[in-house]
Scaffold this motif. Structure first.
Motif, PDB file in Angstrom:
ATOM      1  N   THR A  39      11.060  59.439  19.058  1.00 39.29           N
ATOM      2  CA  THR A  39      11.885  58.417  19.180  1.00 39.29           C
ATOM      3  C   THR A  39      12.390  57.991  20.804  1.00 39.29           C
ATOM      4  N   ARG A  63       8.891  54.286   9.074  1.00 42.68           N
ATOM      5  CA  ARG A  63      10.201  53.842   9.003  1.00 42.68           C
ATOM      6  C   ARG A  63      11.440  54.539   9.552  1.00 42.68           C
ATOM      7  N   ALA A  66      11.662  54.278  13.242  1.00 41.49           N
ATOM      8  CA  ALA A  66      12.067  52.931  13.703  1.00 41.49           C
ATOM      9  C   ALA A  66      13.536  52.919  13.350  1.00 41.49           C
ATOM     10  N   ARG A  67      14.182  53.427  12.271  1.00 41.78           N
ATOM     11  CA  ARG A  67      15.522  53.441  12.038  1.00 41.78           C
ATOM     12  C   ARG A  67      16.403  54.404  12.980  1.00 41.78           C
ATOM     13  N   VAL A  77      17.258  47.745  12.130  1.00 41.20           N
ATOM     14  CA  VAL A  77      15.838  47.743  12.471  1.00 41.20           C
ATOM     15  C   VAL A  77      15.255  46.122  11.890  1.00 41.20           C
ATOM     16  N   VAL A  81      13.678  46.972  17.804  1.00 35.13           N
ATOM     17  CA  VAL A  81      12.872  48.097  17.334  1.00 35.13           C
ATOM     18  C   VAL A  81      12.640  47.744  15.581  1.00 35.13           C
ATOM     19  N   PHE A  83       9.512  48.097  12.224  1.00 37.84           N
ATOM     20  CA  PHE A  83       8.198  48.667  11.686  1.00 37.84           C
ATOM     21  C   PHE A  83       7.517  47.650  10.847  1.00 37.84           C
ATOM     22  N   THR A  95      11.553  41.856  18.945  1.00 42.01           N
ATOM     23  CA  THR A  95      10.952  43.545  18.744  1.00 42.01           C
ATOM     24  C   THR A  95      10.096  43.702  19.797  1.00 42.01           C
ATOM     25  N   GLU A  98       7.557  48.468  18.208  1.00 39.89           N
ATOM     26  CA  GLU A  98       7.106  48.408  16.641  1.00 39.89           C
ATOM     27  C   GLU A  98       6.221  49.618  16.299  1.00 39.89           C
ATOM     28  N   VAL A  99       6.880  50.305  15.295  1.00 42.03           N
ATOM     29  CA  VAL A  99       6.105  51.544  14.570  1.00 42.03           C
ATOM     30  C   VAL A  99       5.469  51.086  13.462  1.00 42.03           C
TER      31      VAL A  99
END
Length: 836
Positions: A39, A63, A66-67, A77, A81, A83, A95, A98-99
């Motif tokens: 993170t 998820r 990103a959260r 989210v 940031v 996903f 954004t 991006e995950v």
């Protein structure tokens, strides 16, 4: 950067963030769980010339990461940031991080190898060695070398075994972050009595009983929440059922759950919690409040039986590195404990690292990705491990059968359409080709069940109906995605979907599909069976005996239903899932759907053959026309007038299998064969070889058509057909049946030993012979007999016998047989057949 370093949580990774930002190109980051690598690093790298893409091996981890990052920015989210995972995308024009899952990243690379607008890619948890992770790593190395040398690439690992990844990245530097995890006390807690090792998907219930008991112990001995590692959802449900009456909330956590349920397990609750999790909780995310870990010591991994085409999950012991990661979950926020349900001695025997998925998994999707990338066999790609040659060859053959690659392994338009569905190629084929026959919605629903293995029994149709009436948002979201993939480009990572190639099954009523009446063409049972059959045509199966639960699949593998299965007795089924325990003679059917023969023929149309068979089987010639679906015989029709040449070949096959004893060997036939064998042994060609091996191929069987005819065959005539007329005319000269002796008798020659023909003659009949006769230049072995027919001498040198051996024979025999002549000089005596 999106946030200043001093504003980030005080985690160990903060100390190396300057080094990470200063490293250009590619690098490897080694950081244990809980250090903040997932993170904090993306936030530290963001804000440069483009987006930072973080690739996680699991949707849950993507998820959650990103959260967590959005929370550090104080945002929801989807803003700075976001996903993207299969079936869900939350991003915006703002954004910066991006995950994504590694599977999404691989598909994105196929569509846009340059990754336009992306400044850095972080491949998280590379040590887990999933197929998509290996592909993404190899593709990105090539992208940096050929297209984007400016693209930053950071591969992260939670273990110190990162040297291989650094080598793949071309000798990239390694940055290590020291862990400041709290101490974790290890408690060895093996079951009190021996348990059966896992095999297939089965886990000994006694081990699960012990895990439940250990959970109660952990709750009693320590404060905080308990995280329990189990191999799969079934074991989670079993242990949850054994934890009734706890003063704690019992929460499952696995990949088949809806996103909302997964997210709830990652949030602190008002009471103590027991989180029962699969390997999804090993890395990339933190389960808050955990002070104790209970580890069952098992993991579930994909295994592929390439010889039988059966792909399944197998339960295996966890590796030592994974066990360390699991234990680390207890020390992220405070000192903790880990209860390992095995002994220290067992721990020492565990593998150091988990086996890479490429070593044992189904490589069909992997092979399609290689073909899409332009490297059909992976040669030239920086893969951490080469795919096994046999497994890759099987995968490419499957793709060729699907029409996804051509004979050179290059991807076709059909292959691109299959890839765009975002599914395993087999399931993509079932979706695209099955929709015209059963309807888009029903095809999407069935494929969504197969893709996530959501079956709760072996009856896929029953599972389908429960899903329709239930409230599984994850399944319903996947159904919507797949339905969209059939009509237009979906919102999450799939490009335009070309029209699918139509099969015969697709074309039977296209007008009904057009006006919305496709749902009426097949009942649910057959619709499910057709979709499964299109995905796995080699698993279309017919019952072996009426009313039984044992089936033969078109691929040739036998498989059994469970004893209490509701599918037992069906003539045809399509097997969606099966596995075979090592050493077992048959596979075990885990999931299947009903079929009828007509639908089975459509699903596995490319395996349908009609052959004329003339061969030896069950002790006789079989001549029939056979229609088969793979290994399954559909119809047989006896041929009244089979091809004589093929019948002859079948008879020779029977002779090779059962021997020349099928023929009737009269004395004349045996002796003729022996004479021919002598001629061949002595003179060679053109005299024929009449050994068993030669006769099995060359013997003329005349008009014989079946086994009974072989017994009636005139073998002597068949043997003479091996001779040309010129050679046949010399047989009595070269190997006469009888030889004349001085007495006038014609005595049969014994050719049993082709190297030494034998003539048994009484001594009195050989008087006058000075030397033994010769046949084809070979001296005959004389067996000289007494008047009673008993051997008194064996010789090829008759002159020597008359001189040296005969006087002794004469002395012994004269008194015994006084009425027979015993002259002093047998070379000049009159031969006789009679007494004096």
């Amino acid at each position: 950067m999106l946030i200043a370093d001093h504003a980030l949580p005080d985690l160990p990774i903060r100390a190396v963030l300057p080094r990470i930002r200063a490293t250009e190109g590619a690098a490897v980051l080694v950081a244990p769980p809980g250090t903040g690598k997932t993170t904090l690093v993306p936030l530290a790298l963001a804000g440069t010339a483009g987006k930072v893409v973080v690739a996680e091996p699991r949707r849950l981890a993507a998820r959650a990461a990103a959260r967590r990052m959005a929370g550090l920015l104080g945002e929801e989210v989807g803003r700075r940031v976001g996903f993207t995972v299969r079936g869900e995308r939350r991003v915006s024009g703002h954004t910066a991080v991006e995950v994504v899952t590694t599977g999404v990243l691989v598909r994105r690379l196929h569509r846009d190898p340059e990754l336009a607008g992306t400044a850095a890619v972080i491949l998280d948890e590379c040590h887990e060695r999933h197929l998509d992770s290996d592909l993404a790593l190899a593709f990105l190395v090539e992208v940096r070398a050929a297209l984007r040398p400016d693209l930053r690439l950071l591969a992260t690992s939670a273990t110190a075994d990162a040297q291989r990844i650094a080598e793949v990245l071309g000798g990239a530097p390694t940055i290590a972050a020291e862990s400041r995890l709290f101490p974790v006390e290890v408690h060895w807690s093996p079951p009190p009595a021996p348990v059966t090792p896992p095999h297939g998907l089965r886990v000994d219930p006694r081990l699960l009983d012990h895990v439940a008991a250990t959970v109660r112990r952990a709750l009693a001995e320590d404060d905080g929440d308990v995280l329990v590692f189990l191999p799969g959802a079934r074991e989670i449900d079993t242990v949850a059922g054994r934890l009734g009456g706890l003063d704690a909330d019992v929460l499952p956590l696995h990949g088949r759950q809806p996103a909302a349920v997964q997210d709830a397990a990652l949030r602190p609750g008002p009471r103590r919690r027991v989180v029962l999790a699969t390997a999804v909780a090993e890395s990339s995310l933190t389960v808050p409040g955990v002070r104790s870990v209970v580890d069952a010591g098992l993991s579930r991994v994909p295994r592929m039986d390439h010889a039988r085409g059966l792909g399944a999950l197998a339960t295996v012991p966890v590796s030592r590195s994974s066990a360390e990661q699991r234990a680390g979950r207890a020390g992220r926020e405070a000192p903790g404990r880990v209860y390992r349900c095995w002994s220290p001695a067992q721990h020492d025997r565990l593998p150091a690292q988990p086996e890479p998925e490429i070593a044992a998994a189904d490589l069909t999707g992997f092979a399609l990705d290689l073909a899409l990338w332009g490297h059909p066999d992976g040669t030239g790609l920086a893969l951490p491990d080469r795919p096994p040659a046999g497994a890759l060859q099987t995968a490419v053959a499957t793709l060729h059968d699907l029409g996804a690659v051509d004979s050179d392994g290059r991807v076709t338009a059909r292959g691109r359409a299959l890839a765009d569905a975002g599914l395993h190629p087999r399931l993509a084929r079932a979706l695209l080709d099955g929709a015209p026959a059963v309807g888009r919605r029903r095809a999407a629903e069935i494929v969504a069940l197969l893709a996530e293995d959501r079956s709760t029994s072996d009856d896929l149709v029953a599972t389908w109906r429960r899903a329709r009436g239930g409230n599984d948002p994850g399944w319903k979201s996947e159904v919507r995605r797949l339905t969209s993939a059939l009509t237009r480009s979906p919102d999450n990572e799939a490009g335009p979907t070309p029209q699918p190639t139509r099969t015969k099954a697709d074309k039977r009523d296209m007008s009904a599909e057009a006006d919305g009446r496709s749902e009426l063409r097949l009942p649910d049972d057959l619709a499910a069976g057709l979709i499964v059959g299109l995905a796995y045509p080699e698993r279309v199966a017919r019952v072996r005996d009426p009313g039984a639960r044992s089936y033969l699949m078109a691929g040739g593998t036998a498989a059994d239903l469970a004893p209490a299965s509701g599918l037992a007795g069906l003539t045809w089924i399509a097997v969606a899932g099966a596995d075979r325990t090592p050493g077992a003679r048959t596979a075990r059917i885990r999931t299947a759907a009903p079929l009828d023969e007509a639908t089975a023929r459509e699903a596995a149309a490319h395996m349908l053959t009609r052959d004329t068979e003339i061969h030896w089987a069950d002790g006789d010639v079989v001549a029939r026309e056979v229609t088969r679906l793979g290994a399954i015989t559909l119809t047989e029709r006896r041929l009244a007038d089979p091809d004589p040449q093929r019948v002859q070949a079948a008879l020779h096959e029977g002779l090779r299998r059962e021997g020349l004893a099928l023929l009737t060997w009269t004395r004349n036939a045996v002796e003729l064969r022996q004479r021919l064998a002598f001629a061949h042994e002595t003179l060679g060609a053109p005299w024929p070889d009449v050994s068993d091996e030669a006769l099995l191929d060359r013997l003329d069987l005349g008009t014989c058509r079946r086994r009974a005819d072989l017994a009636k065959l005139d073998v002597s005539t068949a043997l003479r057909r091996l001779l040309s007329w010129e050679v046949a005319g010399r047989l009595d000269e070269v190997a006469p049946e009888r030889l004349p002796v001085p007495s006038g008798s014609k005595i049969r020659v014994d050719y049993t030993d082709p190297a030494a023909p034998v003539l048994a003659v009484k001594v009195q009949e050989a008087f006058g012979w000075r030397d033994a006769p010769r046949l084809a230049g070979v001296p005959v072995l004389l067996h000289l007999l007494s008047p009673a027919g008993r051997p008194v001498a064996v010789t090829r040198d008759l002159a020597s016998f008359w001189h040296q051996g005969y006087p002794q024979v004469r002395a012994e025999m004269r008194g015994r047989y006084p009425r027979h002549p015993w002259p002093e000089d047998p070379t000049t005596a009159e031969p006789t057949r009679r007494r004096q």
